[in-house]
Motif scaffolding. Sequence first.
Motif, PDB file in Angstrom:
ATOM      1  N   GLU A  70      27.989  75.665  58.513  1.00  0.00           N
ATOM      2  CA  GLU A  70      27.338  74.445  58.057  1.00  0.00           C
ATOM      3  C   GLU A  70      26.481  73.871  59.175  1.00  0.00           C
ATOM      4  O   GLU A  70      26.824  73.958  60.351  1.00  0.00           O
ATOM      5  N   MET A  71      25.359  73.295  58.783  1.00  0.00           N
ATOM      6  CA  MET A  71      24.427  72.740  59.759  1.00  0.00           C
ATOM      7  C   MET A  71      24.437  71.212  59.685  1.00  0.00           C
ATOM      8  O   MET A  71      24.243  70.632  58.628  1.00  0.00           O
ATOM      9  N   THR A  72      24.668  70.586  60.822  1.00  0.00           N
ATOM     10  CA  THR A  72      24.586  69.130  60.921  1.00  0.00           C
ATOM     11  C   THR A  72      23.296  68.760  61.639  1.00  0.00           C
ATOM     12  O   THR A  72      22.684  69.598  62.320  1.00  0.00           O
ATOM     13  N   ALA A  73      22.910  67.514  61.527  1.00  0.00           N
ATOM     14  CA  ALA A  73      21.703  67.056  62.208  1.00  0.00           C
ATOM     15  C   ALA A  73      21.844  67.205  63.721  1.00  0.00           C
ATOM     16  O   ALA A  73      20.898  67.611  64.409  1.00  0.00           O
ATOM     17  N   ARG A  74      23.024  66.899  64.233  1.00  0.00           N
ATOM     18  CA  ARG A  74      23.239  66.988  65.685  1.00  0.00           C
ATOM     19  C   ARG A  74      23.133  68.430  66.166  1.00  0.00           C
ATOM     20  O   ARG A  74      22.483  68.707  67.192  1.00  0.00           O
ATOM     21  N   ARG A  75      23.769  69.334  65.451  1.00  0.00           N
ATOM     22  CA  ARG A  75      23.706  70.747  65.844  1.00  0.00           C
ATOM     23  C   ARG A  75      22.284  71.279  65.745  1.00  0.00           C
ATOM     24  O   ARG A  75      21.817  72.021  66.622  1.00  0.00           O
ATOM     25  N   PHE A  76      21.581  70.887  64.694  1.00  0.00           N
ATOM     26  CA  PHE A  76      20.211  71.343  64.519  1.00  0.00           C
ATOM     27  C   PHE A  76      19.323  70.838  65.655  1.00  0.00           C
ATOM     28  O   PHE A  76      18.497  71.583  66.196  1.00  0.00           O
ATOM     29  N   GLU A  77      19.494  69.573  66.028  1.00  0.00           N
ATOM     30  CA  GLU A  77      18.690  69.010  67.114  1.00  0.00           C
ATOM     31  C   GLU A  77      18.967  69.742  68.420  1.00  0.00           C
ATOM     32  O   GLU A  77      18.036  70.002  69.203  1.00  0.00           O
ATOM     33  N   LEU A 127      19.491  83.360  65.746  1.00  0.00           N
ATOM     34  CA  LEU A 127      20.560  83.730  64.820  1.00  0.00           C
ATOM     35  C   LEU A 127      21.167  82.511  64.144  1.00  0.00           C
ATOM     36  O   LEU A 127      21.504  82.541  62.955  1.00  0.00           O
ATOM     37  N   GLN A 128      21.315  81.437  64.898  1.00  0.00           N
ATOM     38  CA  GLN A 128      21.956  80.238  64.364  1.00  0.00           C
ATOM     39  C   GLN A 128      21.013  79.391  63.519  1.00  0.00           C
ATOM     40  O   GLN A 128      21.460  78.663  62.627  1.00  0.00           O
ATOM     41  N   ILE A 129      19.721  79.479  63.781  1.00  0.00           N
ATOM     42  CA  ILE A 129      18.763  78.640  63.065  1.00  0.00           C
ATOM     43  C   ILE A 129      17.988  79.424  62.001  1.00  0.00           C
ATOM     44  O   ILE A 129      17.418  78.841  61.075  1.00  0.00           O
ATOM     45  N   GLY A 130      18.028  80.767  62.100  1.00  0.00           N
ATOM     46  CA  GLY A 130      17.263  81.614  61.190  1.00  0.00           C
ATOM     47  C   GLY A 130      17.541  81.410  59.708  1.00  0.00           C
ATOM     48  O   GLY A 130      16.607  81.430  58.887  1.00  0.00           O
ATOM     49  N   PRO A 131      18.822  81.212  59.306  1.00  0.00           N
ATOM     50  CA  PRO A 131      19.102  81.040  57.880  1.00  0.00           C
ATOM     51  C   PRO A 131      18.395  79.849  57.240  1.00  0.00           C
ATOM     52  O   PRO A 131      18.351  79.752  56.011  1.00  0.00           O
ATOM     53  N   HIS A 178      10.775  69.619  61.118  1.00  0.00           N
ATOM     54  CA  HIS A 178      10.817  68.637  60.036  1.00  0.00           C
ATOM     55  C   HIS A 178      12.107  68.701  59.218  1.00  0.00           C
ATOM     56  O   HIS A 178      12.431  67.767  58.473  1.00  0.00           O
ATOM     57  N   LEU A 179      12.867  69.795  59.358  1.00  0.00           N
ATOM     58  CA  LEU A 179      14.127  69.903  58.621  1.00  0.00           C
ATOM     59  C   LEU A 179      15.173  68.910  59.124  1.00  0.00           C
ATOM     60  O   LEU A 179      16.140  68.612  58.409  1.00  0.00           O
ATOM     61  N   LEU A 180      14.978  68.393  60.326  1.00  0.00           N
ATOM     62  CA  LEU A 180      15.947  67.464  60.891  1.00  0.00           C
ATOM     63  C   LEU A 180      16.142  66.259  59.979  1.00  0.00           C
ATOM     64  O   LEU A 180      17.253  65.755  59.808  1.00  0.00           O
ATOM     65  N   ALA A 181      15.044  65.784  59.373  1.00  0.00           N
ATOM     66  CA  ALA A 181      15.133  64.623  58.484  1.00  0.00           C
ATOM     67  C   ALA A 181      15.986  64.933  57.248  1.00  0.00           C
ATOM     68  O   ALA A 181      16.674  64.050  56.726  1.00  0.00           O
ATOM     69  N   GLN A 182      15.968  66.186  56.784  1.00  0.00           N
ATOM     70  CA  GLN A 182      16.756  66.544  55.612  1.00  0.00           C
ATOM     71  C   GLN A 182      18.245  66.665  55.940  1.00  0.00           C
ATOM     72  O   GLN A 182      19.092  66.552  55.055  1.00  0.00           O
ATOM     73  N   LEU A 183      18.557  66.878  57.207  1.00  0.00           N
ATOM     74  CA  LEU A 183      19.946  67.060  57.609  1.00  0.00           C
ATOM     75  C   LEU A 183      20.590  65.770  58.078  1.00  0.00           C
ATOM     76  O   LEU A 183      21.803  65.705  58.251  1.00  0.00           O
ATOM     77  N   GLY A 184      19.765  64.732  58.310  1.00  0.00           N
ATOM     78  CA  GLY A 184      20.266  63.475  58.834  1.00  0.00           C
ATOM     79  C   GLY A 184      21.114  62.699  57.842  1.00  0.00           C
ATOM     80  O   GLY A 184      21.112  62.959  56.660  1.00  0.00           O
TER      81      GLY A 184
END
Length: 224
Positions: free
Chosen positions: A83-90, A167-171, A218-224
């Motif tokens: 699962e991807m969180t905003a913090r992990r994505f940032e 690898l972690q962000i590719g999906p 820009h995906l960060l806004a969708q995960l926030g």
Amino acid sequence: MDSPTLDLAQEPRLDGETLQQWVFRRLRRSVMAGRFPPGKAVTIRGLADALGVSSMPVREALRRLVAERALVLLDNRRVRVPEMTARRFEELMTARTLLECEAAARALAGADAAFIARLDALNAESDAAVAASDTEAMIETNLAFHGALYGGRTDNVLLPLIESVWLQIGPFMRMALADLETHYPVDRHAEALAALRARDEAALRRAIEADIRDGIGHLLAQLG
């Protein structure tokens, strides 16, 4: 979702490559290219059937991908993308920016005419994929461009670290490409090529940082 419906990356088996090495390389590339949809579990048996191999090399490949934080192991012999969180994505975005800007800057020393011509050709393939709205080709040509830019040296240390982040962000790349024209109005690859020709390190760093920000930030806004 069972894995026979999963569209795995096509990676021909190389001369001298063991079955286990090939299975790992193909599954790793599939994750990196976003072929494991977020939130969808796949089975070890299904992946083995899709690859035409036994469960053993698949199980070992998945163990290594779990160790690289590319996948998580579930119960009942299934795996999925974490699962991807905003913090992990940032944090992954920050890691990409730091590593890739440095790798690009270090590539300047070996940026001869042949090196730049290779990147020109890859960028032309990327442009053709965008023009054709071919998502698979867009992802693969983008990976190829960045891999060629960063991986010119045989003793490269940064590229394996960069690939670990990919690898972690590719999906999530397919989500990022859903509205490409809105978020990626400037050809940052062309900017990077111009900076390479001018041997302008600062401009090259800016181009790579903007490429990452515009491409997926820009995906960060969708995960926030």
